[in-house]
Design a protein around this motif. Structure first.
Motif, mmCIF file in Angstrom:
data_model
loop_
_atom_site.group_PDB
_atom_site.id
_atom_site.type_symbol
_atom_site.label_atom_id
_atom_site.label_comp_id
_atom_site.label_asym_id
_atom_site.label_seq_id
_atom_site.Cartn_x
_atom_site.Cartn_y
_atom_site.Cartn_z
ATOM 1 N N ALA A 73 0.838 -1.208 0.000
ATOM 2 C CA ALA A 73 0.000 0.000 0.000
ATOM 3 C C ALA A 73 0.869 1.254 0.000
ATOM 4 O O ALA A 73 0.614 2.202 -0.749
ATOM 5 C CB ALA A 73 -0.939 -0.010 1.199
ATOM 6 N N ASN A 74 1.920 1.269 0.815
ATOM 7 C CA ASN A 74 2.821 2.422 0.862
ATOM 8 C C ASN A 74 3.565 2.605 -0.461
ATOM 9 O O ASN A 74 3.742 3.741 -0.925
ATOM 10 C CB ASN A 74 3.811 2.287 2.015
ATOM 11 N N ASP A 75 4.009 1.498 -1.060
ATOM 12 C CA ASP A 75 4.694 1.579 -2.358
ATOM 13 C C ASP A 75 3.749 2.112 -3.430
ATOM 14 O O ASP A 75 4.151 2.899 -4.289
ATOM 15 C CB ASP A 75 5.235 0.211 -2.779
ATOM 16 N N GLY A 76 2.494 1.699 -3.383
ATOM 17 C CA GLY A 76 1.509 2.190 -4.343
ATOM 18 C C GLY A 76 1.284 3.685 -4.195
ATOM 19 O O GLY A 76 1.192 4.417 -5.189
ATOM 20 N N LYS A 77 1.218 4.167 -2.956
ATOM 21 C CA LYS A 77 1.066 5.603 -2.714
ATOM 22 C C LYS A 77 2.290 6.360 -3.217
ATOM 23 O O LYS A 77 2.164 7.431 -3.819
ATOM 24 C CB LYS A 77 0.862 5.873 -1.225
ATOM 25 N N ARG A 78 3.475 5.791 -2.975
ATOM 26 C CA ARG A 78 4.718 6.433 -3.428
ATOM 27 C C ARG A 78 4.744 6.521 -4.948
ATOM 28 O O ARG A 78 5.082 7.560 -5.524
ATOM 29 C CB ARG A 78 5.916 5.624 -2.912
ATOM 30 N N ALA A 79 4.341 5.447 -5.618
ATOM 31 C CA ALA A 79 4.289 5.461 -7.085
ATOM 32 C C ALA A 79 3.264 6.474 -7.578
ATOM 33 O O ALA A 79 3.526 7.217 -8.528
ATOM 34 C CB ALA A 79 3.958 4.065 -7.620
ATOM 35 N N GLY A 80 2.112 6.520 -6.927
ATOM 36 C CA GLY A 80 1.083 7.478 -7.313
ATOM 37 C C GLY A 80 1.555 8.913 -7.170
ATOM 38 O O GLY A 80 1.327 9.747 -8.062
ATOM 39 N N ASP A 81 2.223 9.218 -6.057
ATOM 40 C CA ASP A 81 2.761 10.564 -5.855
ATOM 41 C C ASP A 81 3.792 10.911 -6.929
ATOM 42 O O ASP A 81 3.821 12.029 -7.445
ATOM 43 C CB ASP A 81 3.398 10.695 -4.472
ATOM 44 N N ALA A 82 4.644 9.945 -7.253
ATOM 45 C CA ALA A 82 5.661 10.185 -8.278
ATOM 46 C C ALA A 82 5.026 10.379 -9.652
ATOM 47 O O ALA A 82 5.491 11.201 -10.441
ATOM 48 C CB ALA A 82 6.659 9.026 -8.305
ATOM 49 N N ILE A 83 3.953 9.664 -9.937
ATOM 50 C CA ILE A 83 3.275 9.826 -11.221
ATOM 51 C C ILE A 83 2.658 11.216 -11.320
ATOM 52 O O ILE A 83 2.708 11.849 -12.379
ATOM 53 C CB ILE A 83 2.237 8.709 -11.438
ATOM 54 N N VAL A 84 2.123 11.716 -10.224
ATOM 55 C CA VAL A 84 1.587 13.083 -10.221
ATOM 56 C C VAL A 84 2.708 14.072 -10.537
ATOM 57 O O VAL A 84 2.535 14.984 -11.352
ATOM 58 C CB VAL A 84 0.920 13.405 -8.861
ATOM 59 N N ARG A 85 3.888 13.891 -9.905
ATOM 60 C CA ARG A 85 5.028 14.770 -10.194
ATOM 61 C C ARG A 85 5.477 14.626 -11.637
ATOM 62 O O ARG A 85 5.801 15.612 -12.301
ATOM 63 C CB ARG A 85 6.198 14.454 -9.256
ATOM 64 N N LEU A 86 5.494 13.385 -12.140
ATOM 65 C CA LEU A 86 5.904 13.133 -13.515
ATOM 66 C C LEU A 86 4.970 13.829 -14.500
ATOM 67 O O LEU A 86 5.413 14.452 -15.468
ATOM 68 C CB LEU A 86 5.932 11.625 -13.768
ATOM 69 N N ARG A 87 3.677 13.752 -14.246
ATOM 70 C CA ARG A 87 2.709 14.435 -15.114
ATOM 71 C C ARG A 87 2.930 15.940 -15.098
ATOM 72 O O ARG A 87 2.854 16.599 -16.128
ATOM 73 C CB ARG A 87 1.281 14.104 -14.674
ATOM 74 N N ALA A 88 3.191 16.493 -13.916
ATOM 75 C CA ALA A 88 3.437 17.933 -13.816
ATOM 76 C C ALA A 88 4.691 18.325 -14.587
ATOM 77 O O ALA A 88 4.707 19.341 -15.281
ATOM 78 C CB ALA A 88 3.563 18.338 -12.352
ATOM 79 N N LEU A 89 5.728 17.496 -14.481
ATOM 80 C CA LEU A 89 6.952 17.772 -15.230
ATOM 81 C C LEU A 89 6.717 17.678 -16.732
ATOM 82 O O LEU A 89 7.238 18.488 -17.503
ATOM 83 C CB LEU A 89 8.059 16.793 -14.828
ATOM 84 N N MET A 90 5.942 16.692 -17.144
ATOM 85 C CA MET A 90 5.695 16.506 -18.580
ATOM 86 C C MET A 90 4.934 17.685 -19.178
ATOM 87 O O MET A 90 5.084 17.979 -20.355
ATOM 88 C CB MET A 90 4.952 15.200 -18.832
ATOM 89 N N LYS A 91 4.131 18.366 -18.372
ATOM 90 C CA LYS A 91 3.416 19.540 -18.874
ATOM 91 C C LYS A 91 4.388 20.673 -19.191
ATOM 92 O O LYS A 91 4.113 21.516 -20.023
ATOM 93 C CB LYS A 91 2.377 20.007 -17.859
ATOM 94 N N LYS A 92 5.549 20.679 -18.522
ATOM 95 C CA LYS A 92 6.557 21.710 -18.727
ATOM 96 C C LYS A 92 7.495 21.375 -19.886
ATOM 97 O O LYS A 92 8.236 22.226 -20.337
ATOM 98 C CB LYS A 92 7.400 21.884 -17.465
ATOM 99 N N VAL A 93 7.502 20.134 -20.322
ATOM 100 C CA VAL A 93 8.462 19.674 -21.317
ATOM 101 C C VAL A 93 7.904 19.888 -22.715
ATOM 102 O O VAL A 93 6.824 19.394 -23.031
ATOM 103 C CB VAL A 93 8.781 18.171 -21.097
ATOM 104 N N PRO A 94 8.630 20.614 -23.566
ATOM 105 C CA PRO A 94 8.177 20.733 -24.949
ATOM 106 C C PRO A 94 8.251 19.375 -25.639
ATOM 107 O O PRO A 94 9.100 18.548 -25.312
ATOM 108 C CB PRO A 94 9.154 21.732 -25.566
ATOM 109 N N THR A 95 7.352 19.146 -26.574
ATOM 110 C CA THR A 95 7.325 17.863 -27.265
ATOM 111 C C THR A 95 7.393 18.061 -28.774
ATOM 112 O O THR A 95 7.099 19.125 -29.296
ATOM 113 C CB THR A 95 6.043 17.079 -26.931
ATOM 114 N N MET A 96 7.789 16.990 -29.443
ATOM 115 C CA MET A 96 7.770 16.935 -30.897
ATOM 116 C C MET A 96 7.189 15.579 -31.261
ATOM 117 O O MET A 96 7.724 14.552 -30.848
ATOM 118 C CB MET A 96 9.178 17.081 -31.484
#
Length: 97
Positions: free
Chosen positions: A59-82
Motif C-alpha cells: 500500500a505504501n509503495d503504491g502511494k509512493r508510485a502514485g505521488d511520483a506519477i503526479v510529479r511526472l505528469r506535472a513535469l511533462m506539462k513543462k516539457v516541450p514535445t515533438m
C-alpha cells in the motif's frame, strides 16, 4: 540551453529521470512485496503478521508510485514535445578533460 529555444534545461531533464526512477522502483518493490506476501501465506503455518506487513508495504509503495506519477505528469506539462515525444537537453556522458 534554455526553454526558449525548444530545449528543456538539464535540471528538468534530470528531475524527469529521477521521478521516472521513483515510479519504476516503487512498482518493482510492489511486485517483490506481493511475492513475499504470497510466500508467507504458503508457509506452513502461514505467517499472517508477515502477510500484513507485506500488504502495508505494498500500500505504501503504491502511494509512493502514485505521488511520483503526479510529479511526472506535472513535469511533462513543462516539457516541450515533438510528435508526442519529449525534447530533452542532451547530457554529456564523458569525463571532463
Amino acid at each position: 540551453m534554455t526553454e526558449t529555444n525548444g530545449r528543456v534545461p538539464l535540471q528538468n531533464s534530470a528531475e524527469l529521470v529521477r521521478t521516472y526512477s521513483v515510479v519504476v522502483n516503487a512498482i518493482t518493490a510492489t511486485v517483490l512485496n506481493a511475492q513475499a506476501g504470497l510466500d508467507w501465506l504458503n508457509a506452513q503455518p502461514p505467517d499472517l503478521e508477515e502477510v500484513r506487513r507485506s500488504l502495508n508495504t505494498i500500500a505504501n509503495d503504491g502511494k509512493r508510485a502514485g505521488d511520483a506519477i503526479v510529479r511526472l505528469r506535472a513535469l511533462m506539462k513543462k516539457v516541450p514535445t515533438m510528435d508526442g515525444a519529449p525534447i530533452l537537453e542532451p547530457m554529456a556522458l564523458s569525463w571532463p578533460k
